[in-house]
Design a protein around this motif. Sequence first.
Motif, PDB file in Angstrom:
ATOM      1  N   GLN A  44      -9.225  -7.813  -0.208  1.00  0.00           N
ATOM      2  CA  GLN A  44      -9.774  -6.465  -0.288  1.00  0.00           C
ATOM      3  C   GLN A  44     -10.160  -6.136  -1.740  1.00  0.00           C
TER       4      GLN A  44
ATOM      5  N   THR B 253      -8.254   0.738   1.203  1.00  0.00           N
ATOM      6  CA  THR B 253      -6.867   0.552   0.762  1.00  0.00           C
ATOM      7  C   THR B 253      -5.942   0.140   1.903  1.00  0.00           C
TER       8      THR B 253
ATOM      9  N   LEU C 235      -3.671  -2.634   1.010  1.00  0.00           N
ATOM     10  CA  LEU C 235      -3.118  -2.629  -0.354  1.00  0.00           C
ATOM     11  C   LEU C 235      -1.721  -2.012  -0.399  1.00  0.00           C
TER      12      LEU C 235
ATOM     13  N   ASN D 166      -1.172  -0.450  -5.594  1.00  0.00           N
ATOM     14  CA  ASN D 166      -2.593  -0.790  -5.652  1.00  0.00           C
ATOM     15  C   ASN D 166      -3.481   0.264  -4.996  1.00  0.00           C
ATOM     16  N   GLN D 167      -2.965   0.944  -3.941  1.00  0.00           N
ATOM     17  CA  GLN D 167      -3.751   2.017  -3.313  1.00  0.00           C
ATOM     18  C   GLN D 167      -4.134   3.060  -4.356  1.00  0.00           C
TER      19      GLN D 167
ATOM     20  N   ILE E 261      -6.462   1.511  -7.247  1.00  0.00           N
ATOM     21  CA  ILE E 261      -7.868   1.354  -6.866  1.00  0.00           C
ATOM     22  C   ILE E 261      -8.571   2.702  -6.802  1.00  0.00           C
TER      23      ILE E 261
END
Length: 257
Positions: free
Chosen positions: A145, A166, A169, A173-174, A177
């Motif tokens: 992703q 997301t 993720l 990381n959500q 990003i």
Amino acid sequence: MAIEMEAVRFGYRGAEVIRGASFAVPEGSITCLLGRNGSGKTTLIRLVNGILRPQAGSIRVDGHDVALSPRPAVARRIAFVPQEHQGVFPYGVEELVVMGRNPHLSLISRPGRRDFAAARAAMEAVGIAHLAGRDYMQISGGERQLVLIARALTQETPYLLMDEPTSHLDFSNQHAIMAIVRRITRERGVGVLVAMHDPNLALAFADRVVMLREGQVYRAGPAAEVMTPEHLQALYQMPIDVVALPDGRRIIVTEAR
Ligand SMILES: Nc1ncnc2c1ncn2[C@@H]1O[C@H](COP(=O)(O)OP(=O)(O)OP(=O)(O)O)[C@@H](O)[C@H]1O
């Protein structure tokens, strides 16, 4: 400048899925598309990207009708991060990310130094520079992703469409990003349309929200006006509260205890 969708209708083999949708995605901001499973989010995003064609109504990107624009012209204006990558993609990570430059290259030219520099910068921005030499089919779902997000950033378009970017993720990381996406809206003036399932992520990052219910726009506008308990309850058909924290942030909670 904006993506403007006007009275768009679309159905798969007769069954109408998008039933007269109108809203705008302005440049320099994040518009979150919220709606229950099957409400038509992916279909709308595919319509905006020109993969599907409206059966009525129009979609314009900075005044250009998507249905009348050649594919490369659309790809120079809009980058797309699909929900999940399907099929076999026998490429290395860097090779795949640099493909984001294709709409800017002529048919016979190959990516050059500037293209690889853009790919490298995008991989660094999303934290996957260490994966550059890996095989795309041999990395995790979340890493894939991130690769697709890096490819879209490499495309350097004025608009970015993301379909649940997301979903694979991790928690950290959500947010990372979405923070990167917010930065490019502010620094480069990119207009982003992102479908998501987590209303708290939308509350944290959306400038504008479009609520989609059974193929129709139930509410659309600035996030602060649209993300009310009343609207969220009507959208998700469950008891929902929006709680204000002492520092001014707001969070969405359900009644489940
Ligand atoms: N290729 C297709 N052929 C026929 N019907 C489809 C097709 N793709 C989607 N649909 C139907 O269109 C409706 C909207 O689907 P869509 O994928 O746009 O919803 P979504 O809001 O993105 O859903 P989710 O949140 O579950 O991803 C659903 O009823 C779905 O079953």
